[in-house]
Design an enzyme around this catalytic site. Structure first.
Site, PDB file in Angstrom:
ATOM      1  N   THR A   1     -13.860  -4.320  -7.847  1.00  0.00           N
ATOM      2  CA  THR A   1     -14.923  -4.499  -8.428  1.00  0.00           C
ATOM      3  C   THR A   1     -14.733  -3.448  -9.832  1.00  0.00           C
ATOM      4  O   THR A   1     -14.558  -2.472  -9.656  1.00  0.00           O
ATOM      5  CB  THR A   1     -16.365  -4.180  -7.773  1.00  0.00           C
ATOM      6  OG1 THR A   1     -16.293  -5.002  -6.569  1.00  0.00           O
ATOM      7  CG2 THR A   1     -17.539  -4.223  -8.506  1.00  0.00           C
TER       8      THR A   1
ATOM      9  N   LYS B   1     -22.683   2.185  -5.510  1.00  0.00           N
ATOM     10  CA  LYS B   1     -21.669   2.392  -6.480  1.00  0.00           C
ATOM     11  C   LYS B   1     -21.907   1.368  -7.754  1.00  0.00           C
ATOM     12  O   LYS B   1     -21.724   1.698  -9.044  1.00  0.00           O
ATOM     13  CB  LYS B   1     -20.288   2.334  -6.002  1.00  0.00           C
ATOM     14  CG  LYS B   1     -19.211   2.105  -6.857  1.00  0.00           C
ATOM     15  CD  LYS B   1     -17.903   2.017  -6.136  1.00  0.00           C
ATOM     16  CE  LYS B   1     -17.324   0.894  -5.467  1.00  0.00           C
ATOM     17  NZ  LYS B   1     -17.064  -0.268  -6.373  1.00  0.00           N
TER      18      LYS B   1
ATOM     19  N   CYS C   1     -20.539  -0.252  -1.753  1.00  0.00           N
ATOM     20  CA  CYS C   1     -20.489  -1.269  -2.770  1.00  0.00           C
ATOM     21  C   CYS C   1     -21.787  -1.236  -3.484  1.00  0.00           C
ATOM     22  O   CYS C   1     -21.973  -0.992  -4.812  1.00  0.00           O
ATOM     23  CB  CYS C   1     -20.380  -2.591  -2.483  1.00  0.00           C
ATOM     24  SG  CYS C   1     -18.913  -2.751  -1.313  1.00  0.00           S
TER      25      CYS C   1
ATOM     26  N   ASP D   1       0.979  -1.260  -0.029  1.00  0.00           N
ATOM     27  CA  ASP D   1       0.098   0.059  -0.006  1.00  0.00           C
ATOM     28  C   ASP D   1       0.833   1.210  -0.148  1.00  0.00           C
ATOM     29  O   ASP D   1       1.938   1.230   0.421  1.00  0.00           O
ATOM     30  CB  ASP D   1      -0.862  -0.114   1.221  1.00  0.00           C
ATOM     31  CG  ASP D   1      -2.148   0.657   1.248  1.00  0.00           C
ATOM     32  OD1 ASP D   1      -3.231   0.230   1.131  1.00  0.00           O
ATOM     33  OD2 ASP D   1      -2.098   1.886   0.866  1.00  0.00           O
TER      34      ASP D   1
HETATM   35  C1  UGA Z   1     -21.991  -6.157  -0.472  1.00  0.00           C
HETATM   36  C2  UGA Z   1     -22.300  -7.483  -0.685  1.00  0.00           C
HETATM   37  O1  UGA Z   1     -23.239  -8.168   0.073  1.00  0.00           O
HETATM   38  C3  UGA Z   1     -20.996  -8.418  -0.701  1.00  0.00           C
HETATM   39  O2  UGA Z   1     -21.283  -9.641  -1.245  1.00  0.00           O
HETATM   40  C4  UGA Z   1     -20.023  -7.860  -1.746  1.00  0.00           C
HETATM   41  O3  UGA Z   1     -18.775  -8.365  -1.720  1.00  0.00           O
HETATM   42  C5  UGA Z   1     -19.706  -6.071  -1.300  1.00  0.00           C
HETATM   43  O4  UGA Z   1     -20.869  -5.566  -1.260  1.00  0.00           O
HETATM   44  C6  UGA Z   1     -18.739  -5.830  -2.251  1.00  0.00           C
HETATM   45  O5  UGA Z   1     -19.080  -5.490  -3.565  1.00  0.00           O
HETATM   46  O6  UGA Z   1     -17.588  -5.562  -1.950  1.00  0.00           O
HETATM   47  P1  UGA Z   1     -21.456  -4.761   2.033  1.00  0.00           P
HETATM   48  O7  UGA Z   1     -21.646  -3.625   1.033  1.00  0.00           O
HETATM   49  O8  UGA Z   1     -20.366  -5.009   2.844  1.00  0.00           O
HETATM   50  O9  UGA Z   1     -21.274  -5.960   1.089  1.00  0.00           O
HETATM   51  O10 UGA Z   1     -22.908  -4.964   2.788  1.00  0.00           O
HETATM   52  P2  UGA Z   1     -24.201  -5.754   2.766  1.00  0.00           P
HETATM   53  O11 UGA Z   1     -24.211  -6.737   4.003  1.00  0.00           O
HETATM   54  O12 UGA Z   1     -24.494  -6.219   1.500  1.00  0.00           O
HETATM   55  O13 UGA Z   1     -25.264  -4.453   3.014  1.00  0.00           O
HETATM   56  C7  UGA Z   1     -25.620  -3.634   2.025  1.00  0.00           C
HETATM   57  C8  UGA Z   1     -26.484  -2.698   2.595  1.00  0.00           C
HETATM   58  O14 UGA Z   1     -27.747  -3.246   2.210  1.00  0.00           O
HETATM   59  C9  UGA Z   1     -26.503  -2.259   4.023  1.00  0.00           C
HETATM   60  O15 UGA Z   1     -26.830  -0.594   4.042  1.00  0.00           O
HETATM   61  C10 UGA Z   1     -27.342  -3.098   4.517  1.00  0.00           C
HETATM   62  O16 UGA Z   1     -28.019  -2.480   5.925  1.00  0.00           O
HETATM   63  C11 UGA Z   1     -28.558  -3.092   3.593  1.00  0.00           C
HETATM   64  N1  UGA Z   1     -29.521  -4.344   3.597  1.00  0.00           N
HETATM   65  C12 UGA Z   1     -29.065  -5.413   3.551  1.00  0.00           C
HETATM   66  C13 UGA Z   1     -30.824  -4.057   3.842  1.00  0.00           C
HETATM   67  O17 UGA Z   1     -31.363  -2.866   3.970  1.00  0.00           O
HETATM   68  N2  UGA Z   1     -31.673  -5.204   4.029  1.00  0.00           N
HETATM   69  C14 UGA Z   1     -31.375  -6.348   4.014  1.00  0.00           C
HETATM   70  O18 UGA Z   1     -32.157  -7.158   3.980  1.00  0.00           O
HETATM   71  C15 UGA Z   1     -29.890  -6.524   3.759  1.00  0.00           C
END
Ligand code: UGA
Length: 427
Positions: A121, A263, A260, A30
């Site tokens: 990504t 975007k 994620c 990094d």
């Molecule tokens: C997401 C994907 O789940 C991962 O598989 C992926 O690798 C990652 O993006 C990435 O592209 O690097 P992440 O952004 O860490 O992971 O978070 P999530 O757990 O997917 O949640 C995303 C958003 O959706 C959060 O704001 C969460 O609160 C919301 N969410 C999630 C809901 O509002 N309802 C749900 O049922 C699930």
């Protein structure tokens, strides 16, 4: 194998540590001096449950080392993972400048055959661009291969996701690289999908977009459920048990945030527009998601009155979801922004996030945050907020209103203590 990981965010660091667990020797590269210093001491520069113990273990055993020296790192490793960020550009597309700069450095310092893997990504077609960027900087023609190997790690549970992936995707047209990647992942008990780089890049966007679509679907349906006084959680359960639908990502709330989904959905829409194949479903997914924080504001107004000026509202949670210190695109911050526009006095709390400069008051305890508040808003689904001391909280608040933006609080419980509870179709 000797593996180089470029980029020490949660994806790079988790990936590197998992490879250490599999018996490989890893170098983390990094350019940020502070991050490298901290990692060398075995300390994470971000919050990710469970990862710190693994980091200390492998730093102590010298299975992982960290450096800022690009040339040496590139020369000494044959398998290089690009794990740098691809933030959103002003036009919605993914900014590939960090990926380009890494690819160019690899080209410049390449001394022998390398396999270059993109974990970041990146839009469809990037593997080809990486090939071009590396070639452009090569002083002499040395063979190399490029592989797309997307990650599916969630912040907050990155370690479990990395240890037990649902699948591994390997996108390359090179047989040598395929053999190397198969060998790297040989101990994982999950299906491995071998495809070409463009399909692999698309799988990542399709996965995130599909999950975002499930969230927007349930959120929009929740609005109708609210009108009809139906508990949306029962709907999620009722449809989620159908194995064709599945129970995950059907939790209604304030919409999706983070670094994620917002975007990546936008980037896929951009790719679709460039190719003149509009993805209208995904466009609606974005619209619903953008509306969702405002939906909660409308609920607050319908209850406390249209003029929220000089009201005090306590917001619990700043992170975009529980178990992370990340506030990027946090739905909670969107609610706060709207409240501030309405000249509300906002008092906020988060168990982990400490924002250095914020136009609202951030307090250390839940008690201080709710003291004198006209309403309490749940902005993040932290476990800490699920079972609060409602008697104590009611005594501290000016008015007993709860707006649960994450549907994590038991309605009957709080109403039993004399609160007026409003969730997102959470009856
Ligand atoms: C997401 C994907 O789940 C991962 O598989 C992926 O690798 C990652 O993006 C990435 O592209 O690097 P992440 O952004 O860490 O992971 O978070 P999530 O757990 O997917 O949640 C995303 C958003 O959706 C959060 O704001 C969460 O609160 C919301 N969410 C999630 C809901 O509002 N309802 C749900 O049922 C699930």
């Amino acid at each position: 194998m000797k593996i180089l990981i470029v980029g020490t965010g949660y994806v790079g660091t988790t990936t590197g540590l998992i490879f250490c667990e599999m018996g490989h020797q890893v170098t983390g590269l990094d350019l940020d001096e502070n991050k490298i210093r901290s990692l060398k001491e075995g300390k994470l520069h971000f919050y990710e449950p469970g990862l710190d113990a693994l980091l200390s273990k492998h730093v102590a055993a010298k299975h992982i080392t960290f450096t800022r020296k690009t040339e040496k790192a590139v020369k000494e490793n044959d398998l290089i993972f690009i794990c740098v960020g691809t933030p959103q550009d002003a036009d919605g597309s993914a900014d590939l400048s960090y990926v380009k700069s890494v690819a160019e450095s690899i080209g410049k310092y390449m001394n022998k055959y390398k396999v270059i893997v993109t974990k970041s990504t990146v839009p469809v077609g990037t593997a080809e661009l990486v090939t071009q960027w590396v070639s452009d900087k090569q002083r002499t023609q040395i063979p190399f291969d490029v592989v797309s190997n997307p990650e599916f790690l969630r912040e907050g549970s990155a370690l479990q996701d990395a240890l037990k992936p649902d699948r591994i995707v390997i996108g390359t047209t090179s047989e040598t690289a395929t053999i190397m990647m198969r060998d790297l992942y040989k101990d994982f008990e999950c299906p491995i999908i071998e495809t070409n780089p463009t399909a692999s890049e698309m799988i990542k966007y399709a996965a995130n977009s599909f999950l975002a679509m499930k969230i927007s679907f349930i959120n929009e349906l929740a609005r109708l459920c609210d009108k009809l006084q139906i508990n949306v959680n029962d709907i999620s359960k009722g449809i989620g048990l159908d194995h064709r639908i599945g129970p995950h990502f059907l939790h209604a709330g304030l919409g999706y945030g983070g670094s994620c989904f917002p975007k990546d959905v936008n980037a896929l829409i951009k790719t679709a527009k460039e190719n003149k194949v509009p993805l209208s479903i995904l466009e609606s997914v974005v619209t619903v998601n953008e509306e969702q924080p405002h939906y909660l504001i409308e609920k607050i107004k319908a209850t406390l009155g249209d003029d929220l000026k000089n009201k005090t509202i306590a917001v619990l949670g700043l992170a975009f979801k529980a178990n992370t210190d990340d506030t990027r695109e946090s739905p909670s911050l969107k609610v706060i922004e709207r409240l501030l526009q309405e000249e509300v006095q906002v008092k906020a709390h988060d168990p982990i996030v400490k924002m250095e400069e914020s136009p609202f008051l951030q307090l250390a305890t839940i008690e201080e945050t709710v003291a004198g508040a006209d309403a309490l808003v749940i902005g993040t689904d932290w476990d800490e907020y699920k079972n609060l001391d409602w008697t104590g909280i009611k005594q501290l608040m000016k008015q007993p209103f709860i707006f649960d933006g994450r549907n994590i609080i038991d309605r009957d419980d709080t109403e039993g203590f004399g609160f007026h509870y409003l969730g997102v179709a959470n009856y």
